[in-house]
Write a protein that holds these residues in place. Structure first.
Motif, short mmCIF file in Angstrom:
data_model
loop_
_atom_site.label_atom_id
_atom_site.label_comp_id
_atom_site.label_asym_id
_atom_site.label_seq_id
_atom_site.Cartn_x
_atom_site.Cartn_y
_atom_site.Cartn_z
N PHE A 1 0.87 -1.18 0.00
CA PHE A 1 0.00 0.00 0.00
C PHE A 1 0.91 1.24 0.00
CE2 PHE A 1 -2.79 3.18 1.89
CZ PHE A 1 -4.05 2.84 1.40
N ASN A 2 0.58 2.24 -0.78
CA ASN A 2 1.41 3.46 -0.86
C ASN A 2 2.85 3.12 -1.25
OD1 ASN A 2 1.34 6.29 -0.74
ND2 ASN A 2 2.23 6.33 1.30
N THR A 3 3.00 2.03 -2.03
CA THR A 3 4.31 1.59 -2.52
C THR A 3 5.29 1.32 -1.37
OG1 THR A 3 3.81 3.22 -4.24
CG2 THR A 3 5.84 2.02 -4.50
N GLY A 4 4.75 0.84 -0.27
CA GLY A 4 5.61 0.51 0.88
C GLY A 4 6.07 1.72 1.66
N GLN A 5 5.58 2.91 1.27
CA GLN A 5 6.05 4.14 1.92
C GLN A 5 5.10 4.55 3.06
OE1 GLN A 5 8.10 6.49 -1.70
NE2 GLN A 5 6.05 5.84 -2.16
N SER A 6 4.89 3.61 3.99
CA SER A 6 4.05 3.89 5.16
C SER A 6 4.93 3.71 6.39
CB SER A 6 2.89 2.91 5.27
OG SER A 6 2.09 2.95 4.13
N CYS A 7 4.75 4.64 7.35
CA CYS A 7 5.58 4.53 8.56
C CYS A 7 5.26 3.25 9.31
CB CYS A 7 5.35 5.72 9.46
SG CYS A 7 3.61 6.03 9.76
N VAL A 8 4.04 2.71 9.14
CA VAL A 8 3.65 1.50 9.85
C VAL A 8 3.66 0.26 8.93
CG1 VAL A 8 2.28 2.39 11.78
CG2 VAL A 8 1.25 2.25 9.52
N ALA A 9 4.22 0.38 7.74
CA ALA A 9 4.26 -0.80 6.84
C ALA A 9 5.06 -1.91 7.51
CB ALA A 9 4.92 -0.41 5.53
N PRO A 10 4.63 -3.18 7.35
CA PRO A 10 5.48 -4.27 7.83
C PRO A 10 6.84 -4.14 7.14
CG PRO A 10 3.34 -5.10 7.08
CD PRO A 10 3.41 -3.66 6.68
N ASP A 11 7.90 -4.03 7.91
CA ASP A 11 9.22 -3.78 7.31
C ASP A 11 9.87 -5.09 6.87
OD1 ASP A 11 11.42 -1.41 7.31
OD2 ASP A 11 12.39 -3.31 7.78
N TYR A 12 9.72 -6.12 7.70
CA TYR A 12 10.29 -7.43 7.37
C TYR A 12 9.45 -8.52 8.02
CZ TYR A 12 12.34 -7.06 12.07
OH TYR A 12 12.51 -6.91 13.42
N VAL A 13 9.61 -9.75 7.49
CA VAL A 13 8.84 -10.88 8.02
C VAL A 13 9.77 -11.78 8.83
CG1 VAL A 13 7.65 -13.02 7.34
CG2 VAL A 13 7.14 -10.87 6.17
N LEU A 14 9.25 -12.29 9.94
CA LEU A 14 9.96 -13.28 10.73
C LEU A 14 9.15 -14.57 10.68
CD1 LEU A 14 10.74 -11.13 13.90
CD2 LEU A 14 12.48 -12.19 12.45
N CYS A 15 9.71 -15.65 10.16
CA CYS A 15 8.97 -16.92 10.13
C CYS A 15 9.96 -18.08 10.06
CB CYS A 15 7.99 -16.96 8.96
SG CYS A 15 8.76 -16.90 7.36
N THR A 16 9.44 -19.28 10.26
CA THR A 16 10.31 -20.46 10.16
C THR A 16 10.53 -20.77 8.68
OG1 THR A 16 8.42 -21.94 10.11
CG2 THR A 16 9.36 -21.45 12.28
N ALA A 17 11.53 -21.61 8.40
CA ALA A 17 11.82 -21.98 7.01
C ALA A 17 10.61 -22.67 6.39
CB ALA A 17 13.05 -22.89 6.98
N GLN A 18 9.91 -23.46 7.20
CA GLN A 18 8.74 -24.18 6.70
C GLN A 18 7.62 -23.20 6.29
OE1 GLN A 18 7.00 -26.56 9.74
NE2 GLN A 18 5.82 -27.83 8.32
#
Ligand code: NAD
Length: 463
Positions: free
Chosen positions: A246-263
């Motif tokens: 949304f807004n090309t990722g230019q949101s102060c609250v955009a999810p910046d990175y994902v944390l998850c298991t390899a699976q």
């Protein structure tokens, strides 16, 4: 610099004029505040097309995104403030009293602060000025508005419309860049409300210090998104892609990175690919629903991050300098030392960091600066609660991204390096008000007072 008014007044002349208006008490009555809020409502409603055009010119914002995240969010906050203004303005009498004060009149008054300065950032150039303004007006202040010069079309539109709709004695717009703002900051304000980067925030604090001006800082940071445990991966992919791109990722609250298991990552990647294709078609660069990076400088900053990352691009990666385009891009195998994992990304690039356990992810987050938002996607309530209980962030949203900031009932603001203070709805009204604790003493019970008057003796301590 340019004041948005016909006369070319100096900065201090305009501030003096606003200060005189404030001292006259004209902004105090409920009726005045309500009229100004109504005028602001008309400003937005009557100029919706001009606003959309300006936002498209500045950021290539799709119409839907402009309506939702600039126009509608402002209107909602305005309706909320107008509906609640009378209640917010009431003195608060529900004060716990003790024996010695039980005959007294004890209450809290919410009083306006004076002439406040509102400095906005470029990514939501309209709402980051108008939402704080709603709060400042509701609380009975005069305000100087300094929109971001980076979004010139929106800046000019605000400069043209604000004096047309709002009292020129109480509100003024300053157009200009960093140097103009620095010179403005030499003046004394009663509050500074700043939205922008952490670097500039430090100079705002320094400028506020000589005047002891209180400051609200709405900053950014790296907002993590946990995807953990049992989950419907298709739904998660849709909500993640929408809130990230949304807004090309230019949101102060955009999810910046994902944390998850390899699976989870292995299941997530095809779902992200499919979602992005559904959202933006085979070539997002040709989609009307994909915006652009705001300036060549920001485009270069993002490309440097991407090119220097040790991670592997698994989705997207295409870019075009001429129209500042970067495709929605996903990377895996990124390292903690990558610039992508060190700085706030603020663009359509999503790194995935794999973790072995929830505890490892929580530990990672707690080693970083406190983020503005934190997201957890999981069907398991215990996962959501564990992350919530063991981390700190400005705001929190389980099973979605961004949307928590649109509810005027929730305070919006950072903690630690992501900011100080909050606003939206009543929280904005509180930010721009002084809570004056008042006591009107009764003349009765003078016999009790005798106990505190000199000459003192041990007898006095007996009460
Ligand atoms: P920006 O460059 O538009 O700067 C923001 C404002 O600061 C502008 O009005 C600008 O004129 C002024 N400014 C710039 N340099 C200055 C200086 N040296 N002295 C005084 N004023 C100066 O925007 P930005 O800083 O690139 O904003 C992006 C950042 O803002 C990101 O970190 C983002 O996360 C954050 N942000 C936070 C929120 C929030 O509500 N918490 C909202 C949007 C953006």
């Amino acid at each position: 610099y340019l004041w948005a008014e016909s006369e070319m007044a100096s900065q201090s002349e305009v501030i003096d004029r606003l200060r005189a208006s404030f001292r006259s008490g004209m902004t105090f009555p409920e009726q005045f505040r309500m009229t100004q809020l109504q005028n602001l409502l008309s400003l937005v409603e009557e100029n919706e097309q001009l606003i959309q055009d300006a936002l498209h010119k500045d950021l290539h914002k799709p119409k839907f995104e402009s309506v939702l995240s600039e126009i509608q969010i402002t209107l909602n906050d305005l309706y909320f403030a107008m509906e609640n203004l009378r209640t917010w303005m009431q003195p608060e009498y529900n004060i716990g009293k003790n024996l010695a004060t039980r005959m007294d009149d004890c209450f809290i008054r919410r009083e306006p602060l004076g002439v406040v300065l509102i400095i906005g950032a470029w990514n939501y150039p309209l709402h980051l000025i108008l939402l704080p303004l709603v709060a400042a007006i509701a609380a009975g202040n005069c305000a100087i508005l300094k929109p971001s010069e980076i979004c010139q079309a929106t800046e000019q539109l605000l400069a043209e419309l604000i004096p047309k709709y709002l009292s020129q004695d109480c509100y003024a717009v300053l157009c200009g860049g960093a140097e103009d703002t620095k010179s403005l900051l030499k003046n004394k304000f009663d509050h500074i409300f700043y939205t922008g980067s952490q670097v500039v925030a430090r100079s705002i604090l320094l400028a506020a210090a000589p005047h002891l001006t209180p400051v609200t800082l709405e900053l950014g940071g790296k907002s993590p998104c946990f995807i953990y445990g049992h989950i419907d991966i298709q739904k998660a992919a849709k909500r993640l892609c929408w809130s990230k791109f949304f807004n090309t990722g230019q949101s102060c609250v955009a999810p910046d990175y994902v944390l998850c298991t390899a699976q989870t990552r292995d299941a997530l990647l095809p779902a992200l690919r499919e979602t992005l294709r559904t959202f933006y078609g085979p070539d997002p660069g040709a989609s009307l629903d994909m915006g652009r990076i705001v300036t060549p400088r920001h485009w270069r900053r993002l490309m440097d991050m991407l090119e220097n990352s040790k991670g592997k691009v698994v989705i997207g990666g295409e870019s075009r300098e001429e129209d500042r385009y970067i495709a929605p891009t996903v990377l895996v195998d990124v390292q903690e030392s990558d610039a992508l994992m060190q700085e706030e990304i603020f663009g359509p690039i999503l790194p995935i960091l794999t973790i072995e356990s929830l505890e490892e992810g929580i530990d990672y987050i707690n080693r970083q600066e406190k983020p503005l938002a934190l997201y957890v996607f999981s069907d398991e309530t215990s996962v959501v609660t564990t992350v919530l209980n063991n981390t700190s962030s400005g705001g929190f949203c389980g099973n979605d991204g961004i949307v928590h900031m649109a509810l005027p009932g929730l305070p919006f603001g950072g903690v630690g390096a992501s900011g100080m203070g909050s606003y939206h709805g009543r929280w904005g009204f509180e930010t721009f008000s002084h809570r004056r604790g008042c006591m009107n003493r009764s003349w009765l019970l003078e016999r009790v007072n005798v106990l505190r008057y000199p000459p003192y003796s041990d007898y006095n301590l007996g009460w």
